[in-house]
Write a protein that holds these residues in place. Structure first.
Motif, PDB file in Angstrom:
ATOM      1  N   THR A 115     -76.618   2.113  -7.446  1.00 19.45           N
ATOM      2  CA  THR A 115     -77.453   3.159  -6.843  1.00 19.45           C
ATOM      3  C   THR A 115     -77.130   3.251  -5.350  1.00 19.45           C
ATOM      4  O   THR A 115     -76.420   2.401  -4.804  1.00 19.45           O
ATOM      5  CB  THR A 115     -78.941   2.846  -7.055  1.00 19.45           C
ATOM      6  OG1 THR A 115     -79.187   1.513  -6.605  1.00 19.45           O
ATOM      7  CG2 THR A 115     -79.311   2.947  -8.525  1.00 19.45           C
ATOM      8  N   SER A 119     -80.329   7.550   0.932  1.00 18.54           N
ATOM      9  CA  SER A 119     -80.055   8.887   0.419  1.00 18.54           C
ATOM     10  C   SER A 119     -81.209   9.776   0.837  1.00 18.54           C
ATOM     11  O   SER A 119     -82.085   9.370   1.587  1.00 18.54           O
ATOM     12  CB  SER A 119     -79.870   8.891  -1.105  1.00 18.54           C
ATOM     13  OG  SER A 119     -81.071   8.557  -1.760  1.00 18.54           O
ATOM     14  N   MET A 201     -73.970  11.361  -1.198  1.00 14.74           N
ATOM     15  CA  MET A 201     -74.632  11.531  -2.503  1.00 14.74           C
ATOM     16  C   MET A 201     -73.679  12.046  -3.590  1.00 14.74           C
ATOM     17  O   MET A 201     -74.061  12.215  -4.745  1.00 14.74           O
ATOM     18  CB  MET A 201     -75.844  12.447  -2.363  1.00 14.74           C
ATOM     19  CG  MET A 201     -77.058  11.679  -1.861  1.00 14.74           C
ATOM     20  SD  MET A 201     -78.603  12.612  -2.032  1.00 14.74           S
ATOM     21  CE  MET A 201     -78.615  13.471  -0.467  1.00 14.74           C
ATOM     22  N   LEU A 202     -72.415  12.264  -3.203  1.00 15.51           N
ATOM     23  CA  LEU A 202     -71.403  12.641  -4.193  1.00 15.51           C
ATOM     24  C   LEU A 202     -70.929  11.423  -4.994  1.00 15.51           C
ATOM     25  O   LEU A 202     -70.329  11.572  -6.074  1.00 15.51           O
ATOM     26  CB  LEU A 202     -70.229  13.284  -3.438  1.00 15.51           C
ATOM     27  CG  LEU A 202     -69.133  14.034  -4.159  1.00 15.51           C
ATOM     28  CD1 LEU A 202     -69.707  15.118  -5.055  1.00 15.51           C
ATOM     29  CD2 LEU A 202     -68.171  14.644  -3.150  1.00 15.51           C
ATOM     30  N   PRO A 204     -72.372   9.029  -6.892  1.00 17.53           N
ATOM     31  CA  PRO A 204     -72.738   8.825  -8.302  1.00 17.53           C
ATOM     32  C   PRO A 204     -71.929   9.722  -9.252  1.00 17.53           C
ATOM     33  O   PRO A 204     -71.529   9.271 -10.335  1.00 17.53           O
ATOM     34  CB  PRO A 204     -74.235   9.180  -8.310  1.00 17.53           C
ATOM     35  CG  PRO A 204     -74.693   8.841  -6.914  1.00 17.53           C
ATOM     36  CD  PRO A 204     -73.543   9.275  -6.041  1.00 17.53           C
ATOM     37  N   LEU A 205     -71.660  10.956  -8.844  1.00 18.61           N
ATOM     38  CA  LEU A 205     -70.815  11.821  -9.688  1.00 18.61           C
ATOM     39  C   LEU A 205     -69.390  11.279  -9.732  1.00 18.61           C
ATOM     40  O   LEU A 205     -68.763  11.242 -10.795  1.00 18.61           O
ATOM     41  CB  LEU A 205     -70.844  13.256  -9.153  1.00 18.61           C
ATOM     42  CG  LEU A 205     -69.962  14.255  -9.906  1.00 18.61           C
ATOM     43  CD1 LEU A 205     -70.334  14.339 -11.376  1.00 18.61           C
ATOM     44  CD2 LEU A 205     -70.047  15.635  -9.253  1.00 18.61           C
ATOM     45  N   ARG A 208     -69.146   8.476 -12.241  1.00 17.69           N
ATOM     46  CA  ARG A 208     -69.186   8.930 -13.633  1.00 17.69           C
ATOM     47  C   ARG A 208     -67.891   9.632 -14.008  1.00 17.69           C
ATOM     48  O   ARG A 208     -67.423   9.535 -15.146  1.00 17.69           O
ATOM     49  CB  ARG A 208     -70.380   9.852 -13.849  1.00 17.69           C
ATOM     50  CG  ARG A 208     -71.719   9.179 -13.666  1.00 17.69           C
ATOM     51  CD  ARG A 208     -71.902   7.909 -14.516  1.00 17.69           C
ATOM     52  NE  ARG A 208     -73.305   7.514 -14.482  1.00 17.69           N
ATOM     53  CZ  ARG A 208     -74.058   7.342 -15.549  1.00 17.69           C
ATOM     54  NH1 ARG A 208     -73.547   7.415 -16.747  1.00 17.69           N
ATOM     55  NH2 ARG A 208     -75.329   7.029 -15.413  1.00 17.69           N
TER      56      ARG A 208
ATOM     57  N   LEU B 190     -69.130  14.679 -18.957  1.00 18.21           N
ATOM     58  CA  LEU B 190     -69.316  13.452 -18.173  1.00 18.21           C
ATOM     59  C   LEU B 190     -69.869  12.305 -19.002  1.00 18.21           C
ATOM     60  O   LEU B 190     -69.740  11.145 -18.622  1.00 18.21           O
ATOM     61  CB  LEU B 190     -70.296  13.711 -17.025  1.00 18.21           C
ATOM     62  CG  LEU B 190     -69.777  14.525 -15.849  1.00 18.21           C
ATOM     63  CD1 LEU B 190     -70.936  14.878 -14.925  1.00 18.21           C
ATOM     64  CD2 LEU B 190     -68.695  13.780 -15.094  1.00 18.21           C
ATOM     65  N   GLY B 198     -75.634  12.377 -11.370  1.00 21.42           N
ATOM     66  CA  GLY B 198     -74.525  12.698 -10.468  1.00 21.42           C
ATOM     67  C   GLY B 198     -74.450  14.178 -10.134  1.00 21.42           C
ATOM     68  O   GLY B 198     -74.294  14.558  -8.967  1.00 21.42           O
ATOM     69  N   THR B 199     -74.583  15.039 -11.149  1.00 22.56           N
ATOM     70  CA  THR B 199     -74.450  16.473 -10.859  1.00 22.56           C
ATOM     71  C   THR B 199     -75.667  16.989 -10.098  1.00 22.56           C
ATOM     72  O   THR B 199     -75.531  17.868  -9.247  1.00 22.56           O
ATOM     73  CB  THR B 199     -74.225  17.303 -12.139  1.00 22.56           C
ATOM     74  OG1 THR B 199     -75.323  17.151 -13.030  1.00 22.56           O
ATOM     75  CG2 THR B 199     -72.945  16.874 -12.839  1.00 22.56           C
ATOM     76  N   MET B 201     -77.310  15.277  -7.898  1.00 22.66           N
ATOM     77  CA  MET B 201     -77.180  14.796  -6.520  1.00 22.66           C
ATOM     78  C   MET B 201     -76.056  15.512  -5.753  1.00 22.66           C
ATOM     79  O   MET B 201     -75.818  15.248  -4.574  1.00 22.66           O
ATOM     80  CB  MET B 201     -76.978  13.288  -6.499  1.00 22.66           C
ATOM     81  CG  MET B 201     -78.311  12.556  -6.608  1.00 22.66           C
ATOM     82  SD  MET B 201     -78.207  10.783  -6.221  1.00 22.66           S
ATOM     83  CE  MET B 201     -77.842  10.146  -7.846  1.00 22.66           C
ATOM     84  N   LEU B 202     -75.351  16.427  -6.450  1.00 20.90           N
ATOM     85  CA  LEU B 202     -74.328  17.239  -5.778  1.00 20.90           C
ATOM     86  C   LEU B 202     -74.968  18.364  -4.958  1.00 20.90           C
ATOM     87  O   LEU B 202     -74.328  18.960  -4.081  1.00 20.90           O
ATOM     88  CB  LEU B 202     -73.412  17.821  -6.863  1.00 20.90           C
ATOM     89  CG  LEU B 202     -72.093  18.471  -6.508  1.00 20.90           C
ATOM     90  CD1 LEU B 202     -71.237  17.560  -5.648  1.00 20.90           C
ATOM     91  CD2 LEU B 202     -71.337  18.839  -7.792  1.00 20.90           C
TER      92      LEU B 202
END
Lengths: 224, 224
Positions: A115, A119, A201-202, A204-205, A208, B190, B198-199, B201-202
């Motif tokens: 995590t 943020s 914050m990018l 976590p994407l 994945r 994903l 993730g998406t 938080m984009l």
């Protein structure tokens, strides 16, 4: 340029290797020089000791000595130790200098996926700028893998994007020049240091995607 | 296909317009049908009343009536009202159906830039799936502007990416087919619904990019 790269992990080594190759005078900063040079167990492709032998023109120094001699400082330490490492480098040794901050605020203490420990309405980039107000902080490169950071052509000629965030326009221009010298063709200025919230914050994407694609050699392109 | 689009804002209208154009039988769901049809002040390009006149084959119904008759439900309501709107649609009317969730967890109550009211180790997509366990939730399209969602060719032929997250592989295949019919050429799966973190938080980066680029007609492409 005389450049200090703080951090001896994959990101620090990738930056130091590339900057050395491009003719800069590079010092890698670490907390414990003797301990770092004694690391003979491979972490990454090779051990730090072996990496140092392969890079005889790169010096390994304390955080403070590396930062003191540098014109530009790269923070490539892990996010959880970034503020401590920069404190060890010394506020006076960072004052007035461009500080390229690559750190990511990932907390792996609860396992995968990690995590973010900062943020929302704050970011690690902002915390670095607040803790070292005389440094000219530019957040960049924190949205891609170390190899892609320094050798963007790995992904072909179509181009992809690297974001810069910071309060100092001249510092962003210096970093943009450095990124362009690495081969980046789309350096996108998002605005002041608060825009680092978005790029941090990018992650976590990104994590994945690494799982879904089975590789860390990819990047985002802003198509417009 | 019979499709319910819940939400009468720009995203709902863009989806309803495009789905209608592609030959689907579309009902827009709203809390108060008479009130919605009485909206004659333009919000977006035109008022809802004018939009309805331009789309005579699209019905405007209650959330529950639209969902009950549908084979597939699109959640295009605002993030802050999503769970209430879906409750009004009715768990029984969503059970067993593909629920394409486009909602974004943005909180504008403290001004711009908005913050995320869910993030980190949870997401709005997961909350929707948890609240309606019999719905087959697929998170998608939540990373781009409404026009780009339904007319991706606006950005040229080079392609850009739309992400899908969900626990039900068959539901993701249905959504992928729909996205492809819109013109999307890079639908990237994903993984399970937790990848919606993730998406979602984009969005902070998306908002800053809109500011930096001066347009909302852009999208991310995963270059690999």
């Amino acid at each position: 340029m005389r450049i200090a790269v703080l951090g001896t992990g994959m990101v620090g080594r990738a930056l130091a290797d590339r900057l050395d190759e491009l003719g800069h005078e590079v010092a890698v900063g670490t907390r414990d020089v003797a301990g770092t040079l004694a690391r003979t167990v491979p972490d990454g492709e090779v051990s730090y000791a072996a990496w140092q032998r392969e890079h005889p023109s790169v010096r390994t120094e304390t955080f403070a000595a590396a930062a003191a001699a540098a014109e530009l400082v790269v923070n490539a330490t892990g996010g959880t130790i970034t503020l401590d490492a920069l404190a060890a480098a010394g506020a006076a040794n960072l004052a007035g200098k461009v500080l390229l901050d690559i750190s990511v605020p990932l907390d792996f203490s609860k396992g995968f996926p990690p995590t973010l420990f900062v943020s929302g309405d704050d970011s690690l980039g902002e915390r670095v700028q607040a803790a070292f107000p005389e440094a000219r902080v530019v957040k960049a490169l924190n949205t891609m893998n170390a190899e892609v950071m320094v050798r963007p052509a790995l992904l072909g000629d179509d181009g992809h994007t690297v974001f810069v965030s910071g309060d100092d326009a001249e510092a962003k221009a210096v970093v943009t020049g450095l990124l362009t010298s690495f081969g980046h063709t789309d350096v996108l200025d998002l605005g002041d240091i608060t825009t680092a919230r978005g790029t941090e914050m990018l992650l976590p994407l990104w994590l994945r995607l690494m799982g879904a694609l089975g590789t860390h050699v990819f990047n985002f392109k802003v198509v417009r």
